[in-house]
Enzyme design. Sequence first.
Site, mmCIF file in Angstrom:
data_model
loop_
_atom_site.group_PDB
_atom_site.id
_atom_site.type_symbol
_atom_site.label_atom_id
_atom_site.label_comp_id
_atom_site.label_asym_id
_atom_site.label_seq_id
_atom_site.Cartn_x
_atom_site.Cartn_y
_atom_site.Cartn_z
ATOM 1 C CB SER A 178 -58.780 42.179 -32.800
ATOM 2 O OG SER A 178 -57.912 42.346 -34.642
ATOM 3 C CE1 TYR A 195 -58.689 47.961 -33.718
ATOM 4 C CE2 TYR A 195 -56.991 46.137 -34.604
ATOM 5 C CZ TYR A 195 -58.361 46.194 -34.333
ATOM 6 O OH TYR A 195 -59.744 45.081 -34.560
#
Length: 244
Positions: A139, A152
């Site tokens: 990400s 996350y």
Amino acid sequence: KTKHMKLSNNKILITGGASGIGLGLTERFILENNTVIICGRRASALKEVQDKFPSVITKVCDLSIEENRIELYEWVSKNHPDMNVLVNNAGIQNWMNISENEFYQKTTNEIQTNVIAPIHLITLFNNLISLDTIINVTSGLAFVQLSKVPVYCATKAFFHSFTLSLRHMLKSKNIEVIEMIPPALNTDLGGKGLHDGQPPVSDFINAVFQQLKEGKTELTFGFSEVMAKATPEIITATYNKMNP
């Protein structure tokens, strides 16, 4: 010289292949003439994909459970020993705050799914003779933190770091390790509606397939391209803007 991934005639396992980026990849890999196996927790979601793309092979599997990962590997090695591409795409994103009662519980679950599961799958599928490519989906948040999704970001930073070491470790086996680094896209990651304002998955898929064709091993798009190449000053400025 490393042989780069060919875009067709592969047998590809995509974790979390029934929704979001996983579904986008499933669709595109099928179009490019590959055999695609997808796994996910929900039989109904997998069936929906199969109705749309009849050639897709599905397997119900909750990757956060160790036995399920072993079972998945054993099922693949028995039924699809020619599988050559592993795509570690499944992930969860918890929007949460440290003062919540469930913070620790959610953290454990997120680390299980985003970190432990893909590493376990890599160690298992590394035993498949046919394996020649691993694609890890990280990400743009591996490089800068959005404190609303604190764990996350940390799992993606971990997975990014691990991917770089893995690439080096698997050089001698001639297994190509590709890092796919999406920005925020219009998916249901983290919950419905949270990412509605973001670019469509299809734009990202088109961009990364172009990069795959060029033999790139770090695939970026938009925000994630900027972050992956950013100076510390840009990272700090971005962090301050994202965490007002």
